[in-house]
Design a protein around this motif. Sequence first.
Motif, PDB file in Angstrom:
ATOM      1  N   GLN A  54      12.303  15.722  14.341  1.00 47.52           N
ATOM      2  CA  GLN A  54      13.254  15.455  13.261  1.00 47.52           C
ATOM      3  C   GLN A  54      12.720  16.051  11.960  1.00 47.52           C
ATOM      4  O   GLN A  54      11.607  15.729  11.543  1.00 47.52           O
ATOM      5  CB  GLN A  54      13.434  13.942  13.084  1.00 47.52           C
ATOM      6  N   THR A  55      13.474  16.957  11.341  1.00 41.92           N
ATOM      7  CA  THR A  55      13.074  17.493  10.043  1.00 41.92           C
ATOM      8  C   THR A  55      13.317  16.449   8.965  1.00 41.92           C
ATOM      9  O   THR A  55      14.178  15.581   9.087  1.00 41.92           O
ATOM     10  CB  THR A  55      13.852  18.776   9.712  1.00 41.92           C
ATOM     11  N   THR A  56      12.570  16.549   7.865  1.00 42.32           N
ATOM     12  CA  THR A  56      12.641  15.531   6.812  1.00 42.32           C
ATOM     13  C   THR A  56      13.443  15.963   5.596  1.00 42.32           C
ATOM     14  O   THR A  56      14.015  15.125   4.910  1.00 42.32           O
ATOM     15  CB  THR A  56      11.236  15.160   6.324  1.00 42.32           C
ATOM     16  N   GLY A  57      13.457  17.270   5.304  1.00 35.82           N
ATOM     17  CA  GLY A  57      14.048  17.706   4.050  1.00 35.82           C
ATOM     18  C   GLY A  57      13.132  17.358   2.882  1.00 35.82           C
ATOM     19  O   GLY A  57      11.972  16.978   3.066  1.00 35.82           O
ATOM     20  N   PRO A  58      13.625  17.464   1.642  1.00 38.54           N
ATOM     21  CA  PRO A  58      12.794  17.181   0.463  1.00 38.54           C
ATOM     22  C   PRO A  58      12.237  15.759   0.487  1.00 38.54           C
ATOM     23  O   PRO A  58      12.921  14.816   0.917  1.00 38.54           O
ATOM     24  CB  PRO A  58      13.764  17.379  -0.703  1.00 38.54           C
ATOM     25  N   LEU A 331       5.474  19.063  14.446  1.00 39.36           N
ATOM     26  CA  LEU A 331       4.982  18.205  13.375  1.00 39.36           C
ATOM     27  C   LEU A 331       4.546  19.093  12.217  1.00 39.36           C
ATOM     28  O   LEU A 331       3.783  20.043  12.412  1.00 39.36           O
ATOM     29  CB  LEU A 331       3.791  17.362  13.835  1.00 39.36           C
ATOM     30  N   LYS A 332       5.017  18.807  11.014  1.00 38.66           N
ATOM     31  CA  LYS A 332       4.678  19.626   9.848  1.00 38.66           C
ATOM     32  C   LYS A 332       4.640  18.732   8.624  1.00 38.66           C
ATOM     33  O   LYS A 332       5.522  17.900   8.418  1.00 38.66           O
ATOM     34  CB  LYS A 332       5.736  20.724   9.667  1.00 38.66           C
ATOM     35  N   GLY A 333       3.604  18.909   7.789  1.00 34.62           N
ATOM     36  CA  GLY A 333       3.491  18.133   6.570  1.00 34.62           C
ATOM     37  C   GLY A 333       4.376  18.685   5.461  1.00 34.62           C
ATOM     38  O   GLY A 333       5.092  19.663   5.632  1.00 34.62           O
ATOM     39  N   GLY A 334       4.319  18.039   4.280  1.00 38.42           N
ATOM     40  CA  GLY A 334       5.140  18.464   3.151  1.00 38.42           C
ATOM     41  C   GLY A 334       6.610  18.244   3.440  1.00 38.42           C
ATOM     42  O   GLY A 334       7.020  17.204   3.956  1.00 38.42           O
ATOM     43  N   PRO A 496      -0.550  20.198   4.397  1.00 37.60           N
ATOM     44  CA  PRO A 496       0.318  21.385   4.474  1.00 37.60           C
ATOM     45  C   PRO A 496       0.437  21.993   5.871  1.00 37.60           C
ATOM     46  O   PRO A 496       1.182  22.944   6.062  1.00 37.60           O
ATOM     47  CB  PRO A 496      -0.375  22.371   3.535  1.00 37.60           C
ATOM     48  N   LEU A 497      -0.299  21.452   6.835  1.00 39.13           N
ATOM     49  CA  LEU A 497      -0.400  22.091   8.147  1.00 39.13           C
ATOM     50  C   LEU A 497       0.636  21.559   9.124  1.00 39.13           C
ATOM     51  O   LEU A 497       1.325  20.577   8.869  1.00 39.13           O
ATOM     52  CB  LEU A 497      -1.807  21.896   8.715  1.00 39.13           C
ATOM     53  N   GLY A 498       0.721  22.224  10.268  1.00 41.06           N
ATOM     54  CA  GLY A 498       1.647  21.817  11.311  1.00 41.06           C
ATOM     55  C   GLY A 498       1.073  22.107  12.680  1.00 41.06           C
ATOM     56  O   GLY A 498       0.117  22.871  12.835  1.00 41.06           O
ATOM     57  N   THR A 499       1.662  21.479  13.681  1.00 43.85           N
ATOM     58  CA  THR A 499       1.248  21.723  15.061  1.00 43.85           C
ATOM     59  C   THR A 499       2.466  21.623  15.968  1.00 43.85           C
ATOM     60  O   THR A 499       3.474  20.994  15.625  1.00 43.85           O
ATOM     61  CB  THR A 499       0.157  20.728  15.512  1.00 43.85           C
TER      62      THR A 499
END
Length: 526
Positions: A54-58, A331-334, A496-499
């Motif tokens: 699930q993407t988060t958006g801003p 999974l991605k931060g920010g 800032p990273l993702g996997t």
Amino acid sequence: MYKNFFLKSVFISLLLSVLFSCDNDSNEIGTDIVGNDNFETGTPEDYSVKAISQTTGPVESLDLAINALGIYKNPVFGTTKANLAVQLVMDDTNINPTFDTALNPLIESVVLTIPYFIDSKTTNSDGSSIYTLDSIYGPTNSKINLKIFESKFYIRDIDPVTQGIQRYYSDQNQAFDDIKGMQLNNSGDISQNDAFVFSSAELVEPGIITDEDPTPDPIRSAPGMKITLDKDFFIAKILQENTGKLLNNNVFKEYFRGLYFQVENSGSDEGNLAMLNIKAGKITIKYKQNISSTDTTREDKIFILNLKGKSINFYENGPAPSPIIDDRLYLKGGNGSLAIIDLFDGPDNNGNGYSDKLDELRENKWLVNDASLTFYIDNNAMGNSADEPNRIYLYDLKNKRPLIDYYADQNSGSSKPKYSKSVFGGIIKKTDGRGTYYKLKITNHIRGLINNADSTNVRLGLVVTENIADVFNRKLKTTTLQNNISEIPTASIINPLGTILYGSGDNVPLNKRIQLKIYYTKPKQN
């Protein structure tokens, strides 16, 4: 929001003593059972798990504990650009200063300094040191075009519409950019702006010459951002200010609204992104003035502005891969994405809201000795050049709080805080330098589901984390239409990273699918 979470956490902590005593009783009972010929422990049971991305958006990005600044080109998730705005406050020793024009004060230098995080340090015999930096992402010494402007945007405390807390989000960069003031790092030295590098080099300054020590040793300090700012601007803004704008910090923050950091690519360089403790930064204004109106001997003076006011991080994300539902978890931060986990996925033929498998486990009343979730990394998708998150965090998505296994793990990891709560886990496991899997212990969570028939099998959230100790949440600018998610853990925002993890779909090889393994003590099968 934070107050409510704190109260809930205290309640849960108080409850733990009761739960732990029950848990200890269970362990003792389990010990007795293992010694009984009628019971046995054997190979673990595997259970189905459903997982989607699930993407988060801003995301809400006001006053994060750590701030990102720079450009990071991730071969999997695209390019992340992080800009930053921060309020300035006068140092306690400088509030309501008097700059007497009769003493002819003149600025010698204005220098912005922000320390970097240090991973290791080796000291040489001559007193110099070699440093390895922590949390700098991208090719070593890759340049960025760094511009530092006077901010003209006033960061409020109170929302004038709702009269509640004013929230700021990661997509509000344009509002700051539209009304920014003059560029302050305008030195002719391009390493100060157009070709800036997050350098690991030790900072060295000449020692102070005195009569007692005419040849002093150089002054050495750890690596950090060190940038010369425009003297004329600060002469007008600080030294020549005589209208009461420096009376106190409340007045000052309205007068000088802060700094706005903006990054772009420098030529063909990919760039670097650094995680910074921005509130440890300061601006040091060195000036000279006469000792008195009758004594023209010049004396050195210092006026300090701290970067301890409110800060806002802005993120721009480049094109990222589109997730395939169930097959891969992104999974991605920010401004990123999380995974949503449903344990014991399967049919509910009883119509009671629980899967048949969970109903069966509750009827069996087997003693759970150990339970874990393992997530395998898709090495082919990640490739060899992408930085990997050191850790992922599993939590109760519905109630926006940690699992009981998180609280049960008292390992502090005092020497390396990023590795605290190592029993709860989520720390990356590597083979030949590349990540293989992440594993999390959820024994107490599973015991609660099985032993308490009224326990809700809540959905779990899975995110990357920068700080396992930070379990608070921040709001999304827009609640997701799918899955109704309105908040995300703060520690994910600052990573800032993702996997890319293997999911639970039919196209995923069996040995790579998400594994929920449970070890039991149970009656022997005759």
